[in-house]
Scaffold this active site. Structure first.
Site, mmCIF file in Angstrom:
data_model
loop_
_atom_site.group_PDB
_atom_site.id
_atom_site.type_symbol
_atom_site.label_atom_id
_atom_site.label_comp_id
_atom_site.label_asym_id
_atom_site.label_seq_id
_atom_site.Cartn_x
_atom_site.Cartn_y
_atom_site.Cartn_z
ATOM 1 N N ARG A 145 99.773 49.579 132.645
ATOM 2 C CA ARG A 145 98.579 49.803 133.157
ATOM 3 C C ARG A 145 97.611 48.869 133.577
ATOM 4 O O ARG A 145 97.641 47.730 132.975
ATOM 5 C CB ARG A 145 98.041 50.800 132.088
ATOM 6 C CG ARG A 145 98.561 51.847 131.649
ATOM 7 C CD ARG A 145 97.865 52.837 130.576
ATOM 8 N NE ARG A 145 96.584 53.067 130.903
ATOM 9 C CZ ARG A 145 95.652 53.630 130.144
ATOM 10 N NH1 ARG A 145 96.019 53.654 128.897
ATOM 11 N NH2 ARG A 145 94.476 53.902 130.547
ATOM 12 N N GLY A 149 92.958 58.863 138.290
ATOM 13 C CA GLY A 149 92.061 59.137 137.357
ATOM 14 C C GLY A 149 92.241 58.333 135.986
ATOM 15 O O GLY A 149 92.649 57.277 136.197
ATOM 16 N N GLU A 150 91.840 58.750 135.043
ATOM 17 C CA GLU A 150 92.203 58.150 133.490
ATOM 18 C C GLU A 150 93.446 58.711 132.862
ATOM 19 O O GLU A 150 93.325 59.765 132.601
ATOM 20 C CB GLU A 150 90.997 58.250 132.936
ATOM 21 C CG GLU A 150 91.156 57.485 131.451
ATOM 22 C CD GLU A 150 91.490 55.968 131.689
ATOM 23 O OE1 GLU A 150 90.980 55.381 132.381
ATOM 24 O OE2 GLU A 150 92.402 55.566 130.900
ATOM 25 N N SER A 151 94.369 58.308 133.075
ATOM 26 C CA SER A 151 95.587 58.526 132.319
ATOM 27 C C SER A 151 95.579 59.112 131.104
ATOM 28 O O SER A 151 96.246 60.254 130.693
ATOM 29 C CB SER A 151 96.898 57.718 132.570
ATOM 30 O OG SER A 151 96.790 56.596 131.765
ATOM 31 N N CYS A 187 98.835 56.742 141.094
ATOM 32 C CA CYS A 187 98.026 56.001 140.069
ATOM 33 C C CYS A 187 98.374 56.221 138.772
ATOM 34 O O CYS A 187 99.379 56.173 137.957
ATOM 35 C CB CYS A 187 96.665 55.712 140.521
ATOM 36 S SG CYS A 187 95.892 54.024 140.002
ATOM 37 N N GLU A 217 95.591 59.078 149.269
ATOM 38 C CA GLU A 217 94.956 60.234 149.931
ATOM 39 C C GLU A 217 93.546 59.576 150.505
ATOM 40 O O GLU A 217 92.783 60.321 150.984
ATOM 41 C CB GLU A 217 94.646 61.105 148.481
ATOM 42 C CG GLU A 217 93.581 60.555 147.675
ATOM 43 C CD GLU A 217 94.114 59.680 146.577
ATOM 44 O OE1 GLU A 217 95.328 59.198 146.718
ATOM 45 O OE2 GLU A 217 93.389 59.079 145.529
ATOM 46 N N HIS A 219 96.689 54.793 146.133
ATOM 47 C CA HIS A 219 95.791 55.965 146.389
ATOM 48 C C HIS A 219 96.192 56.531 147.881
ATOM 49 O O HIS A 219 95.498 56.205 148.744
ATOM 50 C CB HIS A 219 94.313 56.023 146.089
ATOM 51 C CG HIS A 219 94.157 55.921 144.823
ATOM 52 N ND1 HIS A 219 93.552 57.016 144.089
ATOM 53 C CD2 HIS A 219 94.266 54.801 143.708
ATOM 54 C CE1 HIS A 219 93.624 56.533 142.806
ATOM 55 N NE2 HIS A 219 93.552 55.535 142.731
ATOM 56 N N ILE A 269 93.174 50.736 142.656
ATOM 57 C CA ILE A 269 91.843 50.862 142.049
ATOM 58 C C ILE A 269 92.536 50.892 140.455
ATOM 59 O O ILE A 269 93.101 51.986 139.912
ATOM 60 C CB ILE A 269 91.381 52.425 142.432
ATOM 61 C CG1 ILE A 269 90.763 52.442 143.727
ATOM 62 C CG2 ILE A 269 90.225 52.311 141.418
ATOM 63 C CD1 ILE A 269 90.674 53.758 144.280
ATOM 64 N N ARG A 270 92.251 49.817 139.890
ATOM 65 C CA ARG A 270 92.546 49.567 138.409
ATOM 66 C C ARG A 270 94.127 50.264 138.499
ATOM 67 O O ARG A 270 94.398 50.752 137.579
ATOM 68 C CB ARG A 270 91.640 50.277 137.397
ATOM 69 C CG ARG A 270 90.160 49.691 137.640
ATOM 70 C CD ARG A 270 89.213 50.305 136.533
ATOM 71 N NE ARG A 270 89.764 49.638 135.369
ATOM 72 C CZ ARG A 270 89.923 50.386 134.184
ATOM 73 N NH1 ARG A 270 89.920 51.650 133.987
ATOM 74 N NH2 ARG A 270 90.459 49.713 133.004
#
Ligand code: GLN
Length: 203
Positions: A117, A58-60, A90, A184, A182, A146-147
């Site tokens: 990051r 997500g967005e840390s 991530c 998952e 990721h 992903i990023r």
């Protein structure tokens, strides 16, 4: 369902998935497929029954703020001290890191690693590859980035489990497991099973 099947479910370890943001549902499915009970968690009192906790991508910065807001940061640190395992993927890796390059954002800071990051450059912020993960066995592990961050430095107690282009992307320290990618999203559960083995003291 037979009585034996019910007994088996009741005995299965419980793994929580932090449910503020990210692929919560996919992690829940992967945990169940790996043979544990999976529950979404977002409050300190829900941590008590857990053998392990997954922190999804997500967005840390956002997840870090929510952890502080709900008093989850301190509660997670305490449960970790008492034996809970943690798996950060991530953004979850970033939140577990003691050091985050160029950032003072809120974090759990439990793992002796430095995270960089958005580290794979703009053109390739998202990509898929196969990783060699000797500890898992069973051939290459498909990984979706992903990023993604990578781990730019590790302390002495950290085991590097996989690298990509000489960047560390999977590592373990005691009951802490950190993946830059990721797991998952690839329709297999080897890494979730490995985490379950950490959480139940088998590896
Ligand atoms: N770039 C995100 C961060 O720095 C992590 C991306 C992800 O979790 N997919 O928090």
């Amino acid at each position: 369902m037979t009585r034996e099947e019910i007994a088996e479910i009741e005995q299965a370890p419980v793994i929580g998935v932090l449910s503020y943001q990210g692929d919560v549902r996919e992690h829940l499915v992967a945990v169940e497929a790996a043979g544990a009970r999976a529950v979404p968690v977002n409050r300190p009192e829900q941590l008590r029954e857990l053998a392990g906790l997954i922190i999804p991508g997500g967005e840390s910065t956002t997840i870090g703020k929510l952890l502080t807001h709900f008093g989850m940061d301190q509660a997670i640190r305490e449960c970790y001290e008492q034996g809970m395992a943690l798996f950060g993927t991530c953004a979850g890796l970033i939140l577990m890191a003691r050091e985050i390059e160029g950032s003072d954002q809120p974090r759990l800071g439990l793992m002796d690693i430095t995270a960089r990051r958005n580290a794979f450059g703009r053109q390739v912020q998202s990509f898929e590859t196969d990783l060699d993960v000797p500890d898992l066995g069973g051939g290459p592990l498909r990984a979706v980035f992903i990023r993604a961050p990578y781990i730019s430095a590790v302390g002495a107690g950290v085991r590097v489990m996989a690298s990509f282009n000489e960047r560390i992307v999977l590592a373990r320290q005691d009951r802490l497991l950190a993946a830059a990618f990721h797991p998952e999203l690839v329709g297999e559960t080897r890494l979730h099973r490995y985490f379950l083995d950490i959480a139940t003291g088998k590896v």
